[in-house]
Design an enzyme around this catalytic site. Structure first.
Site, PDB file in Angstrom:
ATOM      1  N   CYS A  10       0.816  -1.213   0.000  1.00 35.16           N
ATOM      2  CA  CYS A  10       0.000   0.000   0.000  1.00 35.16           C
ATOM      3  C   CYS A  10       0.853   1.269   0.000  1.00 35.16           C
ATOM      4  O   CYS A  10       1.557   1.516  -0.964  1.00 35.16           O
ATOM      5  CB  CYS A  10      -0.975  -0.055   1.181  1.00 35.16           C
ATOM      6  SG  CYS A  10      -2.376   1.043   0.955  1.00 35.16           S
ATOM      7  N   HIS A  20      -4.113  -5.598  -0.168  1.00 37.15           N
ATOM      8  CA  HIS A  20      -3.976  -6.115   1.197  1.00 37.15           C
ATOM      9  C   HIS A  20      -4.323  -7.599   1.266  1.00 37.15           C
ATOM     10  O   HIS A  20      -5.366  -7.975   1.796  1.00 37.15           O
ATOM     11  CB  HIS A  20      -4.853  -5.309   2.149  1.00 37.15           C
ATOM     12  CG  HIS A  20      -4.415  -3.881   2.248  1.00 37.15           C
ATOM     13  ND1 HIS A  20      -3.332  -3.506   2.999  1.00 37.15           N
ATOM     14  CD2 HIS A  20      -4.870  -2.751   1.648  1.00 37.15           C
ATOM     15  CE1 HIS A  20      -3.153  -2.195   2.884  1.00 37.15           C
ATOM     16  NE2 HIS A  20      -4.069  -1.713   2.069  1.00 37.15           N
ATOM     17  N   GLU A  55      -3.044  -9.599   3.151  1.00 34.17           N
ATOM     18  CA  GLU A  55      -2.997 -10.011   4.563  1.00 34.17           C
ATOM     19  C   GLU A  55      -4.387 -10.064   5.190  1.00 34.17           C
ATOM     20  O   GLU A  55      -4.551 -10.593   6.292  1.00 34.17           O
ATOM     21  CB  GLU A  55      -2.075  -9.092   5.366  1.00 34.17           C
ATOM     22  CG  GLU A  55      -2.533  -7.640   5.524  1.00 34.17           C
ATOM     23  CD  GLU A  55      -2.155  -6.741   4.358  1.00 34.17           C
ATOM     24  OE1 GLU A  55      -1.900  -7.262   3.253  1.00 34.17           O
ATOM     25  OE2 GLU A  55      -2.135  -5.500   4.543  1.00 34.17           O
TER      26      GLU A  55
END
Lengths: 387, 194
Positions: free
Chosen positions: B82, B169, B171
């Protein structure tokens, strides 16, 4: 994978050392986090743990009694205090989401300051989990249970010290922990319910009449939606006040290739865009056809990007027939989301027939409600709850 | 087992990076934004993932700790996510700033080159986006591994160092292939340590 047995083994000595010979009071809401924290702490310090549930006035129908029974079955005795009058007084006149959350926090911990003294407890135990401090530290929303992490000295301010045994975990891990601790399935599999409860689903100023209609709406959604459809499902209520938005109607008509009208509510909800808090308005779309939820949920993004005031996109399910198209004062949004850990979420694809059945029941039960919507905004850019 | 640092840049999913790596059976630790490259090396990390954050890349680079130095000089594998991914551009003479079309929620990403990091992720995958800014001009010496409909530089890599940037993202583990990118990064860290 998260190893719950190992986590318990590592936690018990730490928790015992932290509490020492003192008694501790758990702030129990009956939600997954505080129930699991209670069970873990009970295993660590046994009879030194006391449990108290505050009936804030924002719990669901019959909830305080249910929680008491549920925890008793799990071997933990809970006292219940009705403090709803204090909360309504503290929230009077507040309509901003953050101001409401902060007023809730102050009232909640002032009461627990009083109660830890009553119970002769040095510690307050709470079921804080990772998303609570991450969202609060990140300025997305002030979760009421975050104190030390934002510099509040609880001993000086409220008179107790804190124990937060689950602070590094996420909801899915907490559930595994609850199972490992031997709690009944109904405790660790419950859908989450926020600490400030119905307050964050009653957008803007909280009034006893809106909370009453909201409580009925939430019960209806919980009757029709199950854990198989969504990890969290509920209704929110807000004022119908607003205005038609021609530009959004035009954009949506083009996006969905359908005749569309758009109504911009004055009510605001919390969102998260690129790790920043976003507090924006709700737009209600009325479409000619019943589009698949997946399509609505995908294309809403174009409306959120191109209209800076818009935080969430709601799609009309049904509205109340009134003479001369008069608007009743409140509207209701149904929300149902899928998620692992609540940091991100997608919109549940509930069939239109079921959405209509819920909307019909809500309109019949709530005489002040004009429209019932389905919220088709994922997280991000929305959050799970509205405030 | 490798030990991978997750830098707490201030974003919503930083803590999930550490969780993801631990769920893969490796060691991970959330480290503060103030951490230096020397500290990362001294603490024995085999790789570093730099999370997202609320900083706007065009005018808040002073609020990004030592990330630019780590990006420029680390020998250990680096995965910049990001805002840290965006920072790679100015750190190497490119440009980053407000995106013409920001992206939020689950978005399809198209793989141009699987390379090391995206092995097994083609031809496309769905993953969570949450960005107001993006890379506008890709610096020399970098190649593009993936793009989306609205964002050209979704995944980039340095020509001869294990330095990777990803705008999204993974994650958050919402997408079916999200775990694969972390498995690949763990493998890259293991191979790099040999």
């Amino acid at each position: 994978m998260f190893d719950a047995a190992k986590f318990i083994e590592a936690s018990l000595p730490k928790l015992r050392a932290q509490a020492g010979e003192h008694d501790a009071l758990i702030a129990l809401s009956g939600g997954v986090d505080s129930s699991v924290a209670a069970a873990l702490m009970n295993k660590a310090i046994g009879k030194h743990l006391k449990a108290l549930l505050l009936d804030t006035g924002f719990m669901r129908e019959g909830e305080p009694g249910q929680v008491k029974a549920m925890m008793k079955a799990a071997g933990i005795t809970v006292e219940v205090r009705d403090v709803s009058g204090e909360f309504f007084a503290a929230l009077k006149g507040l309509s901003d989401a953050e101001e409401k959350r902060k007023a809730f926090r102050e009232t909640f911990y002032n009461i627990f300051g009083r109660e830890t003294k009553n119970f002769k407890c040095e510690y307050l135990v709470q079921g804080t989990i990772a998303p609570d401090w991450i969202e609060t530290e990140g300025g997305i929303k002030s979760q009421h249970n975050i104190l030390e992490q934002i510099g509040i000295d609880t001993k000086t301010k409220f008179g107790f010290r804190l124990i937060e045994p689950l602070a590094q975990l996420y909801k899915d891990q907490v559930r595994l922990l609850g199972k490992e601790l031997g709690l009944p399935d109904e405790v660790y599999s419950r859908q989450p319910f926020p600490g400030p409860g119905l307050m964050v689903r009653c957008i803007g100023e909280v009034r006893e009449d809106t909370v009453a209609e909201l409580r009925k709406s939430v019960a209806i959604v919980e009757k029709h939606v199950t854990n198989a459809d969504a990890q969290q499902y509920f209704a929110a209520i807000f004022e119908s006040k607003g205005k038609d938005a021609m530009n959004i109607a035009e954009q949506a008509s083009h996006l969905f290739n359908d005749r569309c009208s758009a109504y911009l509510h004055e009510a605001k909800a919390t969102g998260v865009k690129g790790d920043l808090r976003f507090y924006g308005q709700l737009v209600g779309l009325k479409l000619g056809k019943r589009h698949p939820i997946s399509e609505l949920s995908k294309k809403q993004l174009d409306i959120v990007i191109k209209n800076e005031v818009v935080c969430r996109v709601l799609v009309k399910i049904l509205s109340q027939h009134t003479s001369r198209g008069q608007k009743l004062p409140y509207s209701v949004a149904i929300r149902a989301i899928r998620t692992r850990d609540f940091m991100t979420a997608t919109v549940s694809e509930i069939e239109w027939a079921r959405l209509e059945a819920m909307a019909k029941e809500i309109l019949a039960a709530c005489p002040h409600v004009w429209r019932v919507y389905y919220d088709v905004t994922p997280k991000p850019p929305a959050t799970v709850e509205f405030e | 087992m490798v030990k991978i640092a997750a830098v707490k840049v201030g974003g919503q999913y930083n803590h999930l990076i550490a969780r993801t790596i631990m769920d893969l059976g490796e060691e991970s630790e959330l480290v503060p934004l103030s951490i230096t490259l020397q500290e990362l090396e001294a603490q024995g990390f085999d790789g570093v993932v730099m999370g997202g954050g609320p900083q706007r890349v065009a005018d808040e680079q002073d609020k990004l700790g030592n990330l630019a130095d780590i990006i420029r000089n680390a020998k250990m594998p680096v995965l910049a996510l990001c805002v840290a991914h965006q920072l790679i551009a100015p750190a190497f003479g490119g440009k980053a700033g407000p995106a013409a079309q920001p992206e939020f929620g689950a978005i399809e990403v198209f793989v141009d080159d699987e390379d090391d990091l995206l092995k097994g992720m083609g031809p496309s995958f769905k993953t969570v986006q949450s960005h107001n800014d993006e890379i506008l001009v890709l610096p020399k010496g970098f190649s593009v591994l993936a793009h989306s409909e609205k964002c050209r530089y979704q995944v980039i890599r340095h020509a001869n160092r294990p330095l990777f940037g990803a705008q999204f993202h993974a994650e958050t583990m919402q997408g079916e292939k999200d775990e694969v990118i972390f498995q690949n990064f763990v493998r890259i860290c293991k191979e790099s340590g040999k």
